[in-house]
Scaffold this motif. Structure first.
Motif, PDB file in Angstrom:
ATOM      1  N   ILE A  38      33.291  42.706 -10.111  1.00 46.02           N
ATOM      2  CA  ILE A  38      33.978  43.103  -8.916  1.00 46.02           C
ATOM      3  C   ILE A  38      33.048  44.757  -8.449  1.00 46.02           C
ATOM      4  CG2 ILE A  38      36.139  44.379  -8.053  1.00 46.02           C
ATOM      5  CD1 ILE A  38      36.218  41.564  -8.571  1.00 46.02           C
ATOM      6  N   ASN A  39      32.799  45.561  -8.978  1.00 51.25           N
ATOM      7  CA  ASN A  39      32.095  46.735  -8.620  1.00 51.25           C
ATOM      8  C   ASN A  39      30.949  47.034  -9.446  1.00 51.25           C
ATOM      9  OD1 ASN A  39      34.234  47.595  -6.658  1.00 51.25           O
ATOM     10  ND2 ASN A  39      35.512  48.075  -8.356  1.00 51.25           N
ATOM     11  N   GLY A  40      29.947  46.243  -9.212  1.00 48.46           N
ATOM     12  CA  GLY A  40      28.663  46.131 -10.098  1.00 48.46           C
ATOM     13  C   GLY A  40      27.805  45.007  -9.562  1.00 48.46           C
ATOM     14  N   GLY A  41      26.549  44.772  -9.981  1.00 49.32           N
ATOM     15  CA  GLY A  41      25.698  43.930  -9.710  1.00 49.32           C
ATOM     16  C   GLY A  41      25.768  42.626 -10.968  1.00 49.32           C
ATOM     17  N   ILE A  42      25.055  41.789 -10.485  1.00 53.20           N
ATOM     18  CA  ILE A  42      24.682  40.395 -11.628  1.00 53.20           C
ATOM     19  C   ILE A  42      23.325  40.323 -11.715  1.00 53.20           C
ATOM     20  CG2 ILE A  42      25.338  38.249 -12.133  1.00 53.20           C
ATOM     21  CD1 ILE A  42      28.060  38.748 -10.551  1.00 53.20           C
ATOM     22  N   ALA A  43      22.676  40.100 -12.658  1.00 56.94           N
ATOM     23  CA  ALA A  43      21.297  39.768 -12.963  1.00 56.94           C
ATOM     24  C   ALA A  43      21.179  38.789 -13.733  1.00 56.94           C
ATOM     25  CB  ALA A  43      20.276  41.160 -13.284  1.00 56.94           C
ATOM     26  N   LEU A  44      20.832  37.574 -13.532  1.00 63.59           N
ATOM     27  CA  LEU A  44      20.468  36.385 -14.452  1.00 63.59           C
ATOM     28  C   LEU A  44      19.244  36.113 -14.478  1.00 63.59           C
ATOM     29  CD1 LEU A  44      23.561  34.077 -13.203  1.00 63.59           C
ATOM     30  CD2 LEU A  44      23.599  36.102 -14.650  1.00 63.59           C
ATOM     31  N   LYS A  45      18.541  36.356 -15.629  1.00 63.07           N
ATOM     32  CA  LYS A  45      16.955  35.936 -15.699  1.00 63.07           C
ATOM     33  C   LYS A  45      16.536  35.067 -16.727  1.00 63.07           C
ATOM     34  CE  LYS A  45      16.861  41.151 -15.413  1.00 63.07           C
ATOM     35  NZ  LYS A  45      16.366  42.551 -16.030  1.00 63.07           N
ATOM     36  N   ASN A  46      15.644  34.285 -16.118  1.00 61.88           N
ATOM     37  CA  ASN A  46      15.061  33.138 -16.941  1.00 61.88           C
ATOM     38  C   ASN A  46      16.182  32.086 -17.468  1.00 61.88           C
ATOM     39  OD1 ASN A  46      12.801  31.578 -17.995  1.00 61.88           O
ATOM     40  ND2 ASN A  46      13.296  32.900 -20.238  1.00 61.88           N
ATOM     41  N   ILE A  47      16.824  31.695 -16.612  1.00 62.90           N
ATOM     42  CA  ILE A  47      18.084  30.662 -17.098  1.00 62.90           C
ATOM     43  C   ILE A  47      18.159  29.514 -16.778  1.00 62.90           C
ATOM     44  CG2 ILE A  47      19.620  32.939 -16.825  1.00 62.90           C
ATOM     45  CD1 ILE A  47      21.035  31.440 -14.499  1.00 62.90           C
ATOM     46  N   THR A  48      18.773  28.306 -17.179  1.00 63.41           N
ATOM     47  CA  THR A  48      19.048  27.215 -16.571  1.00 63.41           C
ATOM     48  C   THR A  48      20.371  26.950 -16.465  1.00 63.41           C
ATOM     49  OG1 THR A  48      19.281  26.285 -18.976  1.00 63.41           O
ATOM     50  CG2 THR A  48      17.045  26.600 -17.889  1.00 63.41           C
ATOM     51  N   GLY A  49      20.776  25.810 -15.588  1.00 64.01           N
ATOM     52  CA  GLY A  49      22.041  25.386 -15.841  1.00 64.01           C
ATOM     53  C   GLY A  49      22.834  25.415 -14.524  1.00 64.01           C
ATOM     54  N   LYS A  50      23.894  24.588 -14.222  1.00 70.00           N
ATOM     55  CA  LYS A  50      24.875  24.962 -13.305  1.00 70.00           C
ATOM     56  C   LYS A  50      25.271  26.348 -13.053  1.00 70.00           C
ATOM     57  CE  LYS A  50      29.483  23.463 -11.606  1.00 70.00           C
ATOM     58  NZ  LYS A  50      28.963  22.955 -10.294  1.00 70.00           N
ATOM     59  N   THR A  51      25.284  27.072 -11.624  1.00 70.74           N
ATOM     60  CA  THR A  51      25.539  28.412 -11.797  1.00 70.74           C
ATOM     61  C   THR A  51      26.513  28.521 -10.884  1.00 70.74           C
ATOM     62  OG1 THR A  51      23.179  28.701 -12.149  1.00 70.74           O
ATOM     63  CG2 THR A  51      24.367  30.467 -11.485  1.00 70.74           C
ATOM     64  N   GLU A  52      27.442  29.416 -11.070  1.00 71.34           N
ATOM     65  CA  GLU A  52      28.522  29.976 -10.306  1.00 71.34           C
ATOM     66  C   GLU A  52      28.687  31.430 -10.357  1.00 71.34           C
ATOM     67  OE1 GLU A  52      32.346  28.246 -11.258  1.00 71.34           O
ATOM     68  OE2 GLU A  52      31.363  26.075 -10.643  1.00 71.34           O
ATOM     69  N   VAL A  53      28.451  32.172  -9.321  1.00 66.32           N
ATOM     70  CA  VAL A  53      28.247  33.638  -9.200  1.00 66.32           C
ATOM     71  C   VAL A  53      28.992  34.230  -7.924  1.00 66.32           C
ATOM     72  CG1 VAL A  53      26.571  35.370  -8.880  1.00 66.32           C
ATOM     73  CG2 VAL A  53      25.817  33.786 -10.299  1.00 66.32           C
ATOM     74  N   HIS A  54      29.885  35.313  -8.628  1.00 66.80           N
ATOM     75  CA  HIS A  54      30.762  35.804  -7.591  1.00 66.80           C
ATOM     76  C   HIS A  54      30.669  37.275  -7.577  1.00 66.80           C
ATOM     77  CE1 HIS A  54      34.488  37.120  -5.195  1.00 66.80           C
ATOM     78  NE2 HIS A  54      34.503  35.593  -4.707  1.00 66.80           N
ATOM     79  N   ALA A  55      30.197  38.047  -6.709  1.00 69.86           N
ATOM     80  CA  ALA A  55      29.932  39.510  -6.930  1.00 69.86           C
ATOM     81  C   ALA A  55      30.673  40.292  -5.585  1.00 69.86           C
ATOM     82  CB  ALA A  55      28.624  40.075  -6.732  1.00 69.86           C
ATOM     83  N   ILE A  56      31.501  41.166  -5.622  1.00 73.78           N
ATOM     84  CA  ILE A  56      32.089  41.945  -4.345  1.00 73.78           C
ATOM     85  C   ILE A  56      31.586  43.057  -4.047  1.00 73.78           C
ATOM     86  CG2 ILE A  56      34.304  43.029  -3.735  1.00 73.78           C
ATOM     87  CD1 ILE A  56      34.562  40.218  -4.333  1.00 73.78           C
ATOM     88  N   ASN A  57      31.108  44.133  -4.636  1.00 73.59           N
ATOM     89  CA  ASN A  57      30.378  45.270  -4.592  1.00 73.59           C
ATOM     90  C   ASN A  57      29.144  45.344  -5.395  1.00 73.59           C
ATOM     91  OD1 ASN A  57      32.029  46.150  -2.565  1.00 73.59           O
ATOM     92  ND2 ASN A  57      33.537  46.660  -4.097  1.00 73.59           N
ATOM     93  N   GLY A  58      28.086  44.577  -5.062  1.00 74.99           N
ATOM     94  CA  GLY A  58      26.856  44.587  -5.965  1.00 74.99           C
ATOM     95  C   GLY A  58      25.888  43.356  -5.578  1.00 74.99           C
ATOM     96  N   GLU A  59      24.736  43.583  -5.830  1.00 72.67           N
ATOM     97  CA  GLU A  59      23.723  42.634  -5.484  1.00 72.67           C
ATOM     98  C   GLU A  59      23.529  41.738  -6.700  1.00 72.67           C
ATOM     99  OE1 GLU A  59      19.985  44.282  -4.479  1.00 72.67           O
ATOM    100  OE2 GLU A  59      20.598  45.296  -2.788  1.00 72.67           O
ATOM    101  N   VAL A  60      22.890  40.669  -6.124  1.00 71.53           N
ATOM    102  CA  VAL A  60      23.013  39.422  -7.265  1.00 71.53           C
ATOM    103  C   VAL A  60      21.506  39.176  -7.192  1.00 71.53           C
ATOM    104  CG1 VAL A  60      23.348  36.928  -7.635  1.00 71.53           C
ATOM    105  CG2 VAL A  60      25.232  38.497  -6.834  1.00 71.53           C
TER     106      VAL A  60
END
Length: 287
Positions: free
Chosen positions: A166-188
């Motif tokens: 909700i109030n922060g970023g999301i960083a996914l590094k060197n991953i695989t697979g189906k992806t679902e990402v949801h951020a409100i106040n932050g970068e992806v």
């Protein structure tokens, strides 16, 4: 001069108040096991206050290290926080589920519920749980947090990754697979070791979405934004619009809503990737 003296006094009083605040910290370590070794295993970590860092490794157990932080105005409230805040761990089939154990938190039907927003229900202390996790590399993962924290996941090879913040970023590094990402106040920010082979979705209300795919990407990319743009260094094979129909109501009162989304096709298409922002750009790059 009077205003200056008043300001200095206020600052001094604030400093005294902060100095008197009681604080407590401890490290909780646990090692968890799935019922069987399987790529269908799913690790679920749900937090409210604090960050979550997850790293995939070649072991078979989940290694948890959680920094528990409590602060309060007095010793009595601090003691209450120390007693009430902990970790709850559930095993449901192939799922391992970890979330805060607190009077104002509950977990049901795959969702974390909390009621601290009501003044009468708010605890007399503040708390944070900072998760540092190592998980079997090939397991699936669901992570979420709400306030005062970032989500970081790296080096996983599972079939599925879902991340909400909700109030922060999301960083996914060197991953695989189906992806679902949801951020409100932050970068992806996401980079893939191999491109998803299933439909994936990426959302940020107030922040950019930066994605790095492998150069052999083949996907149909839809993009929706009010104030953002889509940029890519991949060669675009073609562009077109995709129309969908949704209905509501019954009988003669049924209503139909048609929506059209622009599609950018890269390579031969085939896999649908859906991007949506309100106030943010989407940047799609290749390695």
């Amino acid at each position: 001069m009077k205003n200056l003296i008043t300001t200095v006094l206020i600052l001094l009083l604030c400093g005294v108040t902060q100095a008197q605040k009681k604080e407590f910290e401890e490290v909780i370590k646990k090692e968890l096991s799935f019922q069987t070794n399987s790529s269908d295993n799913m690790l679920n970590i749900h937090n409210i206050f604090g960050s979550i860092t997850v790293e995939g490794y070649d072991g078979s157990t989940v290694k948890l290290e959680v920094i528990k932080q409590i602060s309060a105005a007095n010793e009595e409230d601090l003691t209450q926080g120390k007693k009430e805040i902990g970790l709850k761990i559930l095993k449901e089939g192939r799922n391992l589920i970890v979330y805060p154990d607190a009077p104002f938190v509950s977990y049901k039907d795959g969702r974390l519920k909390y009621n601290w927003c009501n003044d009468e229900d708010s605890p007399a202390y503040d708390h944070k749980l900072e998760f540092k996790v190592k998980m079997p590399r090939n397991s699936g993962l669901k992570v979420s947090t709400v306030n005062d924290g970032e989500i970081e996941v790296k080096n996983t090879r599972g079939n599925y990754v879902k991340a909400n913040n909700i109030n922060g970023g999301i960083a996914l590094k060197n991953i695989t697979g189906k992806t679902e990402v949801h951020a409100i106040n932050g970068e992806v920010s996401i980079s893939y070791a191999s491109n998803p082979k299933e439909t994936s979705s990426y959302y940020s209300l107030n922040g950019d979405i930066n994605i790095t795919y492998q150069k052999n990407l083949s996907a149909a990319i839809s993009f929706t934004s009010m104030n953002g743009e889509l940029y890519t260094d991949f060669k675009v094979a073609k562009q077109y619009a995709k129309t969908s129909k949704n209905s509501s109501g019954k009988g003669q009162q049924v209503k139909y809503k048609y929506e059209s989304k622009p599609i950018v096709e890269i390579g031969n298409g085939g896999v649908d990737f859906d991007f949506e922002t309100l106030n943010g750009d989407v940047i799609i790059k290749k390695i």
